[in-house]
Enzyme design. Structure first.
Site, PDB file in Angstrom:
ATOM      1  N   SER A  34      25.572  60.244 -44.933  1.00 26.88           N
ATOM      2  CA  SER A  34      24.376  59.489 -45.275  1.00 26.88           C
ATOM      3  C   SER A  34      23.254  60.097 -44.449  1.00 26.88           C
ATOM      4  CB  SER A  34      24.549  57.995 -44.956  1.00 26.88           C
ATOM      5  OG  SER A  34      23.359  57.288 -45.233  1.00 26.88           O
ATOM      6  N   LYS A  77      28.215  53.493 -41.155  1.00 28.90           N
ATOM      7  CA  LYS A  77      27.356  54.659 -40.925  1.00 28.90           C
ATOM      8  C   LYS A  77      27.350  54.972 -39.430  1.00 28.90           C
ATOM      9  CE  LYS A  77      22.893  56.766 -41.966  1.00 28.90           C
ATOM     10  NZ  LYS A  77      21.642  56.706 -42.743  1.00 28.90           N
ATOM     11  N   TYR A  87      12.158  55.578 -35.478  1.00 26.48           N
ATOM     12  CA  TYR A  87      11.666  55.727 -36.839  1.00 26.48           C
ATOM     13  C   TYR A  87      11.519  54.356 -37.490  1.00 26.48           C
ATOM     14  CZ  TYR A  87      16.098  54.693 -39.237  1.00 26.48           C
ATOM     15  OH  TYR A  87      17.205  54.094 -39.742  1.00 26.48           O
ATOM     16  N   ASP A 122      14.852  56.185 -46.266  1.00 26.19           N
ATOM     17  CA  ASP A 122      14.384  54.843 -45.930  1.00 26.19           C
ATOM     18  C   ASP A 122      13.449  54.840 -44.724  1.00 26.19           C
ATOM     19  OD1 ASP A 122      16.655  55.708 -44.457  1.00 26.19           O
ATOM     20  OD2 ASP A 122      16.986  53.670 -43.740  1.00 26.19           O
TER      21      ASP A 122
END
Length: 392
Positions: free
Chosen positions: A330, A261, A392, A67
């Protein structure tokens, strides 16, 4: 937006802080209990949310995170000498999402918005490529980090405006879970303001996602930056997760229909002593057992700049005994680093690159089952990927 339904739950008043007392002449004070009704919000997607979360949190499976924003994907492509064009981004993501047999180890894939609406060069939608492998498509929904005024040079995550309508459209396109990442920095304090902002933002996002049929991945990343010991990371992580679950409950989020996560509990990247996988597993599981209800189906760890092998070893150490939740992965860079370097943007390398993705996916699948061994791992897979102040 999907409508919400309401269930009525009858509770005796002493459990909700609304005790009533009556006093009769010549008698002692007695507690008079009365029946009250408390509205409990439940999404009309409740059953589907629970089923989706369970399917992602299935034994031997984890999530492939691809992503990255277009800008960050450009940095990845630049590392192998490719320009940041839509065609190159499409080619790389096609390589990943059309890997034969990927569904044997991967149960969910987080996509960037561009990828959710893209197709292969042959015209097949990427979401259909995933479905054919029984992989659940997911979508990154946050709008990135910006400075948090009044804090200690910390950040907050934007994207709540318009989230409901965007989520409804993502659901129509085939997405069934969502991801929202915010961060907490230990060298910056963290301030009480930053922790509260992170927790509240995650809770609002989670409630909106569930209301539109998307299982929310809740991700307050404790950044690796700093020279602090592992004990300090544990202290901060416990504080952050306590706040997160408080606000999740305040926003009536269905715990059975979320995934977490978290970052692993490790020393700061610049700390003088490196922790073993066993130590990281001990501290991380301690934090989770103190803060995460067993109703949550899955804990899908981020790699956060660890090397491919480090991330897998640490996950394996956490699965040496039974846990109340599915403890899995993940990963983005920890699944993709070797893939990129194998591909090099050349069509003739696609098959070899896909095989390297399967190697890493299988390694982490084994780690989820507690059966991984690092024997035979390449030196490239052992290289750390921590970047100070990474965005990011």
């Amino acid at each position: 937006m999907a409508c919400a339904s309401f269930a009525k739950l009858n509770l005796s008043s002493q459990w909700i802080g609304q005790q009533s007392f009556s006093q009769r002449r010549g008698s002692s004070t007695r507690l008079a209990t009365r029946r009250v009704s408390t509205a409990i919000r439940a999404s009309s997607y409740s059953d589907e949310l629970v089923q989706t979360a369970k399917s992602i949190a299935s034994p031997g499976h984890g999530i492939l995170a691809i992503d990255e924003s277009n800008a960050t994907c450009g940095k990845r492509l630049a590392s192998i000498g490719l320009d940041n064009t839509e065609a190159n981004r499409q080619a790389y993501r096609q390589l990943l999402l059309t890997t034969p047999g990927l569904g044997e180890y991967i149960s969910g894939a987080i996509l960037f918005e561009e990828t959710l609406y893209q197709s292969t060069t042959d015209g097949k939608k990427f979401v259909d490529c995933l479905r054919d492998e029984k992989i659940v498509p997911g979508i990154k929904v946050d709008k990135g980090l910006v400075p948090l005024p009044g804090s200690n040079n910390e950040s907050w995550c934007q994207g709540l405006d318009g989230l409901a309508s965007r989520s409804a459209e993502y659901y129509k396109q085939g997405a069934r879970f969502a991801k929202w990442r915010t961060v907490v920095s230990i060298p910056s304090g963290p301030s009480a303001l930053a922790v509260k902002e992170a927790a509240w933002g995650l809770a609002r996002y989670a409630a909106i996602s569930q209301d539109n049929g998307l299982v929310p991945i809740v991700e307050p990343e404790i950044l690796l930056d700093g020279d602090h010991p592992i004990e300090r990371t544990l202290e901060v992580a416990e504080k952050v997760w306590a706040e997160v679950f408080y606000y999740l409950a305040e926003n009536n989020v269905i715990f059975e229909g979320i995934l977490l996560k978290p970052s692993m509990v490790t020393p700061g990247a610049e700390h003088r002593e490196k922790a073993s996988p066993e130590s990281i597993a001990k501290y991380t599981l301690t934090m989770l057992k103190r803060r995460v209800p067993p109703a949550v189906p899955g804990i899908m760890f981020l790699s956060g700049g660890q090397s491919e092998v480090e991330a897998t070893l640490n996950l394996n150490a956490m699965n040496q005994s039974p846990n109340p939740w599915h403890v899995s992965f993940s990963y983005a860079r920890a699944l993709q680093n070797t893939v990129l370097k194998t591909w090099q943007g050349r069509p003739e390398n696609v098959e070899a690159a896909q095989k390297s993705l399967l190697v890493r996916a299988k390694a982490n699948s084994l780690a989820q089952l507690g059966r991984y061994s690092a024997e035979g791992e390449s030196e490239e897979a052992k290289k750390g990927m921590f970047v100070k102040g990474y965005t990011y």
